[in-house]
Design an enzyme around this catalytic site. Structure first.
Site, PDB file in Angstrom:
ATOM      1  N   HIS A  50       0.966  -1.344  -0.072  1.00  0.00           N
ATOM      2  CA  HIS A  50      -0.124  -0.023   0.045  1.00  0.00           C
ATOM      3  C   HIS A  50       0.823   1.350   0.002  1.00  0.00           C
ATOM      4  O   HIS A  50       0.201   2.328   0.590  1.00  0.00           O
ATOM      5  CB  HIS A  50      -1.036  -0.128   1.229  1.00  0.00           C
ATOM      6  CG  HIS A  50      -1.646  -1.346   1.484  1.00  0.00           C
ATOM      7  ND1 HIS A  50      -2.910  -1.762   0.766  1.00  0.00           N
ATOM      8  CD2 HIS A  50      -1.269  -2.430   2.049  1.00  0.00           C
ATOM      9  CE1 HIS A  50      -3.087  -2.696   1.172  1.00  0.00           C
ATOM     10  NE2 HIS A  50      -2.248  -3.332   2.046  1.00  0.00           N
ATOM     11  N   LYS A  81      16.102  21.631 -11.424  1.00  0.00           N
ATOM     12  CA  LYS A  81      15.293  20.316 -11.587  1.00  0.00           C
ATOM     13  C   LYS A  81      16.286  19.654 -12.299  1.00  0.00           C
ATOM     14  O   LYS A  81      17.034  19.710 -13.196  1.00  0.00           O
ATOM     15  CB  LYS A  81      14.221  20.538 -12.296  1.00  0.00           C
ATOM     16  CG  LYS A  81      12.978  21.593 -11.802  1.00  0.00           C
ATOM     17  CD  LYS A  81      12.354  20.542 -10.511  1.00  0.00           C
ATOM     18  CE  LYS A  81      11.483  19.588 -11.135  1.00  0.00           C
ATOM     19  NZ  LYS A  81      10.291  19.894 -11.623  1.00  0.00           N
ATOM     20  N   SER A 118      14.902  21.617 -16.491  1.00  0.00           N
ATOM     21  CA  SER A 118      13.716  22.370 -16.623  1.00  0.00           C
ATOM     22  C   SER A 118      13.982  23.562 -17.256  1.00  0.00           C
ATOM     23  O   SER A 118      15.105  24.158 -16.836  1.00  0.00           O
ATOM     24  CB  SER A 118      12.887  22.611 -15.388  1.00  0.00           C
ATOM     25  OG  SER A 118      12.033  23.735 -15.357  1.00  0.00           O
ATOM     26  N   GLU A 167       9.745   8.102 -17.128  1.00  0.00           N
ATOM     27  CA  GLU A 167       8.487   8.686 -17.304  1.00  0.00           C
ATOM     28  C   GLU A 167       8.066   8.370 -18.513  1.00  0.00           C
ATOM     29  O   GLU A 167       6.915   8.088 -18.771  1.00  0.00           O
ATOM     30  CB  GLU A 167       8.474  10.226 -16.913  1.00  0.00           C
ATOM     31  CG  GLU A 167       8.645  10.768 -15.459  1.00  0.00           C
ATOM     32  CD  GLU A 167       8.817  12.369 -15.546  1.00  0.00           C
ATOM     33  OE1 GLU A 167       7.735  12.913 -15.313  1.00  0.00           O
ATOM     34  OE2 GLU A 167      10.032  12.754 -15.574  1.00  0.00           O
TER      35      GLU A 167
END
Ligand code: ARG
Length: 486
Positions: free
Chosen positions: A183, A310, A304, A317
């Site tokens: 979980h 970043k 970024s 992804e």
């Protein structure tokens, strides 16, 4: 052509790789036009043509044609001279295609008619005799199987590379402790090596599925002709042997019409991508500063344009995103096949783009992971700290009490109260003094602190399938020999 340029079909094909100079829309003879009173409308040609994408079947198409021609000669249907002419012409065409000099014509619809037309230009009547006893229906079914067989082999090799990269990391991290989650809550400590080997096992089943799909697709459709077979005395076993097929499709109607082999492949591919997406998701999480478990090499991340600090895990992804697209292709092919009456229908031309994109996506993704995983760096201290956060060894305390005679349910209850105490004191279970532990359960013994340490917890799970470092090393040794690693 200008009149239909704005039509949906025109728009859809305007980006096709067929060069403009090659799209002379009206070939003198399409290969089947004899019965027709007027030429096909331009937009219909564009709508129905597949050459912009099926030209990648060219090598398979030529191999199939050469085997067919050799067989026709063997059974006495084609002269030795015709066979020699066809072989010479095909060698020439292969060279033209490899050098990018072949002129693909939209008017000739597909890869098959383009190659056959060029052959006839080069060698005359022998080229016109090649199509004796066959149809584009059994021809395309053969081409796709041949092509996909080669792609499966390449994909299996890449899948092995990914497995090897995971096994090598698992060997380095056989005793690196991290929190195991259920979980997404800290559950029990595990070793990072054990976690990585979970993916090795998933990919092993994927490899089995791909190999199984390959075994079933490796049967020859050629000889089915349009749908009913042919009146020529063909020798299908000869062709199968030449092309490396293990057997024959034994019903001609089925041979030309089913694409279940492509569906099976896409199902196996969707599962590979699904497994990749789980790993990708974990890499994304682990790389976020909230976890801080890993670093990926800079060449697999991007910055970024606005936030200078970043470092984004674009490769994982994208892999996660692309898994959806491959599952989409599987569903496309299932819908394509559903309800098709026997035998061949033009619907089946729509099998190619989903199939090709599945192969390209899978190959690109596996390559990216095979190259990225060896560069993964682990912050073992951060992983260990996280494993200490959620009272991850509570089960070990309960097991200890059970071994000392307490029924498991009572042990569970006692440990739950110990956990509340540790939470109040903001310490780990292993930091509670023996006397405090014994207030909840007098059965607690002096050796308990070794068991409550995360190292003791993982070491205790040394059976096959368990997370102990010794077990991970044993599994690594097994995988090393299975995967032929140095
Ligand atoms: N381009 C077609 C396909 O991919 C080849 C078979 C065409 N057969 C036919 N009878 N029109 O399915």
């Amino acid at each position: 052509m200008a009149a239909s340029a704005s039509s949906p079909a025109g728009a859809a094909t305007s980006a096709s790789p067929v060069p403009a100079h090659a799209s002379s829309l009206h070939a003198k003879d399409s290969g089947w036009s004899g019965r027709f009173a007027e030429p096909v409308a331009d937009f219909v040609l564009r709508y129905t043509a597949s050459v912009s994408f099926d030209q990648r079947l060219a090598a398979a198409d030529i191999a199939g044609s050469l085997a067919h021609a050799a067989m026709l000669h063997e059974v006495g249907v084609l002269s030795g001279q015709d066979l020699a002419d066809i072989e010479r012409g095909m060698a020439h065409i292969r060279g033209e295609i490899e050098r990018g000099e072949f002129t693909w014509q939209l008017a000739l619809e597909d890869v098959h008619l383009n190659i056959e037309r060029r052959l006839t230009e080069l060698v005359g009547d022998a080229g016109k005799r090649l199509h004796t006893g066959r149809s584009r229906n059994d021809q395309v079914a053969t081409d796709v199987r041949l092509w996909l067989r080669g792609e499966i082999d390449a994909i299996l090799a890449l899948l092995r590379d990914v497995q090897r990269a995971l096994v090598a990391q698992a060997a380095m991290h056989a005793s690196t402790i991290m929190p195991g989650f259920t979980h997404l809550q800290v559950a029990q400590p595990v070793t990072f090596g054990h976690h990585l080997l979970a993916y090795v096992e998933m990919f092993e089943r994927d490899a089995e599925r791909l190999a199984d799909a390959r075994r079933r697709l490796n049967r020859l459709p050629l000889g089915a002709a349009a749908l009913a077979g042919t009146s020529f005395p063909i020798d299908r076993a000869f062709v199968a042997q030449r092309l490396g097929f293990d057997g024959l499709c034994e019903n001609s109607l089925d041979a030309v019409s089913d694409r279940d082999f492509a569906i099976e492949f896409c199902a196996a591919a969707a599962l590979v991508m699904t497994h990749v997406s789980r790993l990708a998701e974990e890499l994304v999480l682990w790389m976020s500063p909230r976890y801080g478990f890993i670093r990926l090499p800079d060449r697999f991340t991007t910055g970024s344009s606005i936030m200078p600090q970043k470092k984004n895990p674009d490769v994982p992804e994208l892999a996660r995103g692309k898994s959806g697209r491959v599952t989409g292709h599987l569903v496309s092919l299932l819908m394509l096949m559903k309800g098709q009456p026997l035998a061949y229908n033009k619907d089946n031309q729509e099998d190619k783009e989903p199939l090709f994109d599945t192969v390209d996506t899978l190959r690109g993704t596996l390559r990216a992971f095979a190259e990225m995983l060896p560069g993964l760096e682990v912050d073992a201290a951060a992983m260990r700290r996280a494993a200490l956060e959620g009272f991850a060894t509570a089960t070990d305390l309960a097991d200890h009490l059970v071994k000392r005679g307490l029924p498991f349910r009572d042990a569970h209850e006692a440990v739950a109260r110990v956990v509340r105490l540790a939470a109040e004191r903001q310490c780990d279970l292993a930091d509670l003094p023996l006397a405090d532990l014994q207030r909840f359960a007098p059965q607690v013994g002096p050796e308990v602190h070794a068991l409550l340490a995360v190292e003791g917890s993982v070491a205790a799970r040394a059976h096959v399938g368990g997370t102990a470092p010794a077990q991970v090393l044993a599994q690594v040794a097994g995988w090393r020999s299975r995967l032929a690693m140095a």
